[in-house]
Scaffold this motif. Structure first.
Motif, PDB file in Angstrom:
ATOM      1  N   CYS A 169      57.094   7.401 -47.864  1.00  0.00           N
ATOM      2  CA  CYS A 169      56.275   6.399 -47.325  1.00  0.00           C
ATOM      3  C   CYS A 169      55.051   6.348 -48.062  1.00  0.00           C
ATOM      4  O   CYS A 169      54.255   6.982 -47.997  1.00  0.00           O
ATOM      5  CB  CYS A 169      56.238   6.734 -45.620  1.00  0.00           C
ATOM      6  SG  CYS A 169      57.581   6.755 -44.797  1.00  0.00           S
ATOM      7  N   THR A 227      55.376   1.440 -45.182  1.00  0.00           N
ATOM      8  CA  THR A 227      55.034   0.700 -46.088  1.00  0.00           C
ATOM      9  C   THR A 227      53.871  -0.307 -45.368  1.00  0.00           C
ATOM     10  O   THR A 227      53.499  -0.354 -44.166  1.00  0.00           O
ATOM     11  CB  THR A 227      56.457  -0.392 -46.278  1.00  0.00           C
ATOM     12  OG1 THR A 227      56.537  -1.122 -45.434  1.00  0.00           O
ATOM     13  CG2 THR A 227      57.257   0.558 -46.544  1.00  0.00           C
ATOM     14  N   GLN A 278      63.467   2.212 -49.609  1.00  0.00           N
ATOM     15  CA  GLN A 278      62.883   3.347 -49.812  1.00  0.00           C
ATOM     16  C   GLN A 278      63.858   4.459 -49.998  1.00  0.00           C
ATOM     17  O   GLN A 278      63.542   5.681 -50.393  1.00  0.00           O
ATOM     18  CB  GLN A 278      61.889   3.793 -48.751  1.00  0.00           C
ATOM     19  CG  GLN A 278      60.681   2.721 -48.847  1.00  0.00           C
ATOM     20  CD  GLN A 278      59.811   3.056 -47.418  1.00  0.00           C
ATOM     21  OE1 GLN A 278      60.278   2.842 -46.403  1.00  0.00           O
ATOM     22  NE2 GLN A 278      58.512   3.446 -47.723  1.00  0.00           N
TER      23      GLN A 278
END
Length: 322
Positions: A52, A59, A69
């Protein structure tokens, strides 16, 4: 006019935990403190520290991890979610401590201290992400997690005691030796962050900055501190037998020696095998267990007996305290 009561006061009017429930609530915070230390290490060891890439969102556009991700985002976001589980455990400890009868203000303050450490460390974790996993903030994040573990263990121990003045169970020189073990063990944990901060497990990529020294030299200094702790722990085990200390205190010294032995084996094996991730994770777990053993030994050297006139617990039942 009836004063407005807080939610905790309202719960305390209707529920009194048994001593066993109180201890379990305090223990849950200890367990989750260890879990969050180990899973935080897993985030770094899997290279998911920036899974993150911002905080408090995952995000700029999403609070949650996104498919783009990948696994790293899921691992980092999952560790963040465990903070809520930790908070729930600490919350249970706060409610149980506040609801104990008769009221134990000192125990309640210890439980609340855990909450504030969790909150501050969450912010420090966010700063760590913003700083791109700067090793100094990573080290501070880890040490704050150990501060939480410290308060959680003390709360757990105090939940099984009374609130009378502490009285020693061993002579003063033995208690001073225990403080030497506490101080050197804390130094050992702090030195461990210097090995981590200069080693190869940066938490994301090779672009992450490292502490400005060679990790091998840091590991050697860390090992010297570990041998000092082992020598002090062995001395404590022998001294407690000489002074005929209580059985539970001698058991605590034995437990500490066993944890140190296992931790030492893991430490040397990981060093000579180029610090594989699995052994580093095991070493982090061992670090937490060692610190718990150190604290429990120190706390067992004095006692706070339950007052003889204490009101017996009435169990987890509805109470009418109008």
């Amino acid at each position: 006019m009836v004063p407005v009561q807080s939610p905790l006061a309202l719960i305390a009017r209707r529920w009194t935990p048994t001593p066993r429930t109180l201890r379990r609530a305090a223990l849950s915070a200890v367990v989750m403190s260890v879990v969050i230390i180990v899973t935080g290490g897993a985030v770094r060891l899997t290279g998911s520290g920036l899974g993150c890439d911002t905080w408090p969102k995952c995000t700029d556009d999403s609070l949650f991890a996104t498919p783009e991700q990948g696994l790293h985002g899921a691992i980092e976001f999952g560790n963040r979610m465990l903070t809520y589980v930790l908070s729930a455990a600490v919350g249970w400890a706060i409610i149980a401590a506040r609801s104990t009868e008769p009221r134990r203000r000192g125990l309640t303050r210890l439980a609340w201290a855990q909450f504030w450490i969790v909150a501050s460390n969450a912010v420090l974790g966010g700063i760590t992400v913003w700083a791109g996993l700067n090793p100094w903030t990573v080290a501070g994040h880890f040490l704050a997690a150990n501060a939480l573990l410290t308060v959680a263990v003390i709360t757990w121990h105090r939940a099984g005691e009374g609130d009378t003045a502490p009285r020693p169970r061993v002579p003063r020189p033995v208690r001073r030796l225990s403080w030497a073990i506490v101080v050197t063990s804390a130094l050992l944990i702090a030195l461990g962050t210097s090995v981590t901060g200069s080693g190869k497990h940066a938490g994301d990529s090779s672009d992450v900055p490292r502490m400005p020294w060679d990790w091998v030299d840091a590991a050697h200094i860390h090992a010297i501190a570990a041998w000092v702790v082992c020598a002090l722990a062995l001395a404590m085990w022998l001294v407690l037998r000489v002074v005929d200390a209580p059985d539970d205190t001698r058991a605590r010294a034995r437990d500490l020696l066993l944890v140190l032995l296992a931790q030492g084996v893991i430490g040397y094996v990981q060093y000579f095998t180029q610090v594989p991730e699995a052994l580093v994770a095991a070493h982090m777990l061992g670090s937490a267990l060692m610190w718990i053993a150190v604290l429990r030994l120190a706390l067992s050297l004095r006692e706070r007996p339950q007052p003889t006139a204490e009101i017996p617990a009435q169990g987890d039942v509805a109470l009418s305290r109008a």
